[in-house]
Design an enzyme around this catalytic site. Structure first.
Site, PDB file in Angstrom:
ATOM      1  N   ARG A   1       5.803   5.251   1.939  1.00 24.09           N
ATOM      2  CA  ARG A   1       4.688   6.168   2.147  1.00 24.09           C
ATOM      3  C   ARG A   1       4.524   6.352   3.641  1.00 24.09           C
ATOM      4  O   ARG A   1       4.905   5.467   4.420  1.00 24.09           O
ATOM      5  CB  ARG A   1       3.436   5.522   1.547  1.00 24.09           C
ATOM      6  CG  ARG A   1       2.232   6.409   1.498  1.00 24.09           C
ATOM      7  CD  ARG A   1       1.060   5.652   0.891  1.00 24.09           C
ATOM      8  NE  ARG A   1      -0.056   6.534   0.704  1.00 24.09           N
ATOM      9  CZ  ARG A   1      -1.275   6.138   0.359  1.00 24.09           C
ATOM     10  NH1 ARG A   1      -1.511   4.845   0.157  1.00 24.09           N
ATOM     11  NH2 ARG A   1      -2.254   6.998   0.220  1.00 24.09           N
TER      12      ARG A   1
ATOM     13  N   LYS B   1       0.778  -1.242   0.000  1.00 24.19           N
ATOM     14  CA  LYS B   1       0.000   0.000   0.000  1.00 24.19           C
ATOM     15  C   LYS B   1       0.809   1.292   0.000  1.00 24.19           C
ATOM     16  O   LYS B   1       0.385   2.310   0.535  1.00 24.19           O
ATOM     17  CB  LYS B   1      -0.997   0.022   1.173  1.00 24.19           C
ATOM     18  CG  LYS B   1      -1.791  -1.211   1.402  1.00 24.19           C
ATOM     19  CD  LYS B   1      -2.206  -1.959   0.181  1.00 24.19           C
ATOM     20  CE  LYS B   1      -3.270  -1.320  -0.636  1.00 24.19           C
ATOM     21  NZ  LYS B   1      -3.512  -2.145  -1.862  1.00 24.19           N
TER      22      LYS B   1
ATOM     23  N   ARG C   1      -8.067   3.279  -4.482  1.00 23.13           N
ATOM     24  CA  ARG C   1      -9.103   3.690  -3.535  1.00 23.13           C
ATOM     25  C   ARG C   1      -9.283   5.192  -3.669  1.00 23.13           C
ATOM     26  O   ARG C   1     -10.106   5.671  -4.417  1.00 23.13           O
ATOM     27  CB  ARG C   1      -8.731   3.257  -2.109  1.00 23.13           C
ATOM     28  CG  ARG C   1      -9.864   3.382  -1.095  1.00 23.13           C
ATOM     29  CD  ARG C   1      -9.397   2.965   0.289  1.00 23.13           C
ATOM     30  NE  ARG C   1      -8.308   3.789   0.772  1.00 23.13           N
ATOM     31  CZ  ARG C   1      -8.446   4.877   1.518  1.00 23.13           C
ATOM     32  NH1 ARG C   1      -9.634   5.281   1.891  1.00 23.13           N
ATOM     33  NH2 ARG C   1      -7.381   5.581   1.911  1.00 23.13           N
TER      34      ARG C   1
ATOM     35  N   GLY D   1      -6.146   7.441  -3.329  1.00 21.52           N
ATOM     36  CA  GLY D   1      -4.878   7.983  -3.810  1.00 21.52           C
ATOM     37  C   GLY D   1      -4.566   9.360  -3.257  1.00 21.52           C
ATOM     38  O   GLY D   1      -3.963  10.189  -3.929  1.00 21.52           O
TER      39      GLY D   1
ATOM     40  N   HIS E   1       7.695  -7.397  -2.686  1.00 19.46           N
ATOM     41  CA  HIS E   1       7.419  -6.777  -1.383  1.00 19.46           C
ATOM     42  C   HIS E   1       8.429  -7.235  -0.335  1.00 19.46           C
ATOM     43  O   HIS E   1       8.305  -6.887   0.836  1.00 19.46           O
ATOM     44  CB  HIS E   1       6.009  -7.145  -0.903  1.00 19.46           C
ATOM     45  CG  HIS E   1       4.907  -6.437  -1.630  1.00 19.46           C
ATOM     46  ND1 HIS E   1       4.926  -5.080  -1.861  1.00 19.46           N
ATOM     47  CD2 HIS E   1       3.744  -6.890  -2.162  1.00 19.46           C
ATOM     48  CE1 HIS E   1       3.820  -4.738  -2.509  1.00 19.46           C
ATOM     49  NE2 HIS E   1       3.103  -5.801  -2.717  1.00 19.46           N
TER      50      HIS E   1
ATOM     51  N   GLY F   1       2.086   2.571  -2.908  1.00 18.98           N
ATOM     52  CA  GLY F   1       2.086   3.169  -4.241  1.00 18.98           C
ATOM     53  C   GLY F   1       2.691   2.254  -5.296  1.00 18.98           C
ATOM     54  O   GLY F   1       3.104   2.717  -6.368  1.00 18.98           O
ATOM     55  N   THR F   2       2.729   0.955  -4.999  1.00 24.16           N
ATOM     56  CA  THR F   2       3.333  -0.027  -5.908  1.00 24.16           C
ATOM     57  C   THR F   2       2.641  -0.040  -7.275  1.00 24.16           C
ATOM     58  O   THR F   2       3.312  -0.045  -8.317  1.00 24.16           O
ATOM     59  CB  THR F   2       3.211  -1.443  -5.300  1.00 24.16           C
ATOM     60  OG1 THR F   2       3.403  -1.361  -3.895  1.00 24.16           O
ATOM     61  CG2 THR F   2       4.189  -2.399  -5.923  1.00 24.16           C
ATOM     62  N   THR F   3       1.307  -0.053  -7.254  1.00 28.90           N
ATOM     63  CA  THR F   3       0.544  -0.150  -8.504  1.00 28.90           C
ATOM     64  C   THR F   3       0.874   1.032  -9.414  1.00 28.90           C
ATOM     65  O   THR F   3       1.104   0.883 -10.617  1.00 28.90           O
ATOM     66  CB  THR F   3      -0.973  -0.147  -8.180  1.00 28.90           C
ATOM     67  OG1 THR F   3      -1.216  -1.077  -7.128  1.00 28.90           O
ATOM     68  CG2 THR F   3      -1.806  -0.483  -9.396  1.00 28.90           C
ATOM     69  N   TRP F   4       0.913   2.196  -8.819  1.00 29.40           N
ATOM     70  CA  TRP F   4       1.233   3.432  -9.552  1.00 29.40           C
ATOM     71  C   TRP F   4       2.642   3.360 -10.135  1.00 29.40           C
ATOM     72  O   TRP F   4       2.871   3.620 -11.324  1.00 29.40           O
ATOM     73  CB  TRP F   4       1.084   4.602  -8.568  1.00 29.40           C
ATOM     74  CG  TRP F   4       1.287   5.963  -9.151  1.00 29.40           C
ATOM     75  CD1 TRP F   4       1.057   6.355 -10.433  1.00 29.40           C
ATOM     76  CD2 TRP F   4       1.756   7.119  -8.449  1.00 29.40           C
ATOM     77  NE1 TRP F   4       1.350   7.688 -10.575  1.00 29.40           N
ATOM     78  CE2 TRP F   4       1.771   8.183  -9.368  1.00 29.40           C
ATOM     79  CE3 TRP F   4       2.148   7.359  -7.119  1.00 29.40           C
ATOM     80  CZ2 TRP F   4       2.186   9.469  -9.013  1.00 29.40           C
ATOM     81  CZ3 TRP F   4       2.542   8.634  -6.762  1.00 29.40           C
ATOM     82  CH2 TRP F   4       2.554   9.678  -7.704  1.00 29.40           C
TER      83      TRP F   4
HETATM   84  P1  A3P Z   1      -5.241   4.609  -0.815  1.00 28.52           P
HETATM   85  O1  A3P Z   1      -5.812   3.352  -0.251  1.00 28.52           O
HETATM   86  O2  A3P Z   1      -4.755   5.551   0.239  1.00 28.52           O
HETATM   87  O3  A3P Z   1      -6.144   5.284  -1.789  1.00 28.52           O
HETATM   88  P2  A3P Z   1      -0.263  -0.301  -3.581  1.00 28.52           P
HETATM   89  O4  A3P Z   1      -0.331  -0.120  -5.038  1.00 28.52           O
HETATM   90  O5  A3P Z   1       1.145  -0.363  -3.040  1.00 28.52           O
HETATM   91  O6  A3P Z   1      -1.109  -1.436  -3.118  1.00 28.52           O
HETATM   92  O7  A3P Z   1      -0.847   1.030  -2.931  1.00 28.52           O
HETATM   93  C1  A3P Z   1      -2.217   1.345  -3.074  1.00 28.52           C
HETATM   94  C2  A3P Z   1      -2.420   2.803  -2.778  1.00 28.52           C
HETATM   95  O8  A3P Z   1      -1.954   3.583  -3.881  1.00 28.52           O
HETATM   96  C3  A3P Z   1      -3.884   3.129  -2.605  1.00 28.52           C
HETATM   97  O9  A3P Z   1      -3.935   4.206  -1.660  1.00 28.52           O
HETATM   98  C4  A3P Z   1      -4.259   3.551  -4.013  1.00 28.52           C
HETATM   99  O10 A3P Z   1      -5.421   4.332  -4.101  1.00 28.52           O
HETATM  100  C5  A3P Z   1      -3.025   4.341  -4.420  1.00 28.52           C
HETATM  101  N1  A3P Z   1      -2.883   4.433  -5.866  1.00 28.52           N
HETATM  102  C6  A3P Z   1      -3.160   3.496  -6.795  1.00 28.52           C
HETATM  103  N2  A3P Z   1      -2.923   3.944  -8.030  1.00 28.52           N
HETATM  104  C7  A3P Z   1      -2.502   5.219  -7.904  1.00 28.52           C
HETATM  105  C8  A3P Z   1      -2.113   6.232  -8.854  1.00 28.52           C
HETATM  106  N3  A3P Z   1      -2.148   6.008 -10.154  1.00 28.52           N
HETATM  107  N4  A3P Z   1      -1.710   7.424  -8.355  1.00 28.52           N
HETATM  108  C9  A3P Z   1      -1.687   7.654  -7.030  1.00 28.52           C
HETATM  109  N5  A3P Z   1      -2.064   6.753  -6.096  1.00 28.52           N
HETATM  110  C10 A3P Z   1      -2.456   5.541  -6.520  1.00 28.52           C
END
Ligand code: A3P
Length: 320
Positions: free
Chosen positions: A150, A68, A286, A288, A127, A70-73
């Site tokens: 984060r 959580k 969610r 972001g 991770h 910002g991995t996906t981003w």
């Molecule tokens: P929130 O739950 O605070 O919204 P991970 O990818 O490591 O699992 O982290 C997920 C978090 O990154 C979530 O935070 C998600 O909303 C946020 N996130 C996903 N895609 C994003 C993007 N393109 N830009 C910024 N934040 C993003």
């Protein structure tokens, strides 16, 4: 091949019986292995496989993070930055594939894929804590590691809400308070969180050319600056022409929360890191936002976590 899996299964069965265990948020039980908490699903076997068998190549690139953060981003950003000469923005793979389909988690991927067969440069995510990465990765003077962290309050809230969506309904409920207490004691998937961050932080001080340490909040504030720096670090700097054409801005736009959440694949698509667990892509997006934790945590909780952070980070030179 069969032998490797049999050996790992045996090693896994023997190990798991000896490891400390505690409560998980997504799965019933976590096991502590070499200081970090793992779910006993096959990804844990993947870590053993990865530690024993993965051979780093000088061109390998790792995206590392705790949950959580910002991995996906960052997966979307690194994939589109590294492959920018291959794809047009109008028909980009990220428009029809989730970021998790573009860069695999090595710990899970290695279980049933031949990683040697991948073209270089290989892009992997993990991770795993720094100390648990394969020795060949840590020892390689050339392969690169990008870590994103984060602030722990937002990580906890994001993790708790994510876990509550994925927690199987047959498990007893886990309150925010109890999950918070576990997090403060370091018990959460891939945690303890502070030790995870500090492992990479210290390594980045020791090997600055090898490990790039990023902060989610800073990237949110100035994404263009950070994507530019990231590309330089990865040995793929943007040319003056690319900059003039606005390629960095295009990447930032393509990978933005707004763009990715508008895509059908991220609304209805699914990803299975390990065969036994399918996760809807929507769960990785969610809000972001920076600082959303203040909407979920009490002032006492915030004080407790701030105090832990202060103690853990004392003398490290690191600040969230
Ligand atoms: P929130 O739950 O605070 O919204 P991970 O990818 O490591 O699992 O982290 C997920 C978090 O990154 C979530 O935070 C998600 O909303 C946020 N996130 C996903 N895609 C994003 C993007 N393109 N830009 C910024 N934040 C993003």
């Amino acid at each position: 091949e069969q032998n490797v899996h049999e050996k790992i299964n045996k090693q896994f069965e023997e190990l798991i019986a000896t490891l400390p265990s505690d409560k998980g948020a997504i799965v019933p039980t976590l096991f502590q292995y070499q200081g970090f908490w793992y779910p006993p699903i096959s990804v844990f076997k993947g870590v053993l496989l990865m530690q024993d068998h993965f051979k780093a190549q000088p061109t390998d690139i790792f995206l590392t993070s705790s949950l959580k953060s910002g991995t996906t981003w960052l997966k979307a950003i690194m994939f589109s930055t590294m492959n920018r000469s291959k794809f047009e923005f109008a028909t980009h793979p990220l428009l029809t594939a989730g970021p998790h389909d573009c860069i695999p988690y090595l710990d899970a991927y290695i279980i049933d894929h031949d990683v040697e067969a991948l073209h270089s440069p290989r892009l992997f995510a993990s991770h795993s804590a720094y100390s648990l990465l394969p020795k060949s990765v840590r020892d390689s003077p050339d392969c690169k590691i990008v870590y994103i962290c984060r602030n722990p309050k937002d990580v906890f809230v994001s993790h708790y809400l994510f876990a509550m969506k994925l927690r199987p309904p047959m498990l007893p409920p886990l309150s925010l308070e109890e999950a918070f207490d576990l997090f403060c004691r370091g018990v959460c998937e891939y945690g303890p969180y502070f030790e995870h961050v500090l492992g990479y932080w210290n390594a980045s001080l020791e090997f600055p050319g090898k490990i790039l340490f990023l902060k989610y909040e800073e990237m949110r504030k100035e994404p263009v600056k950070h994507v530019k720096h990231l590309a330089e670090f990865l040995g793929k700097p943007f040319s003056a022409e690319e900059e003039k054409e606005g390629v960095i801005e295009e990447i930032v736009k393509l990978c933005s929360f707004e763009k990715l959440t508008s895509l059908e694949v991220n609304k209805t698509g699914k990803v299975a890191f390990v065969p036994e667990m399918q996760i809807g892509n929507e769960n990785f997006f969610r809000k972001g936002q920076v600082g959303d934790s203040t909407n979920h945590l009490t002032p006492e909780m915030i004080e407790r976590l701030d105090k832990i952070a202060e103690e853990k980070l004392k003398g490290t030179g690191f600040k969230f």
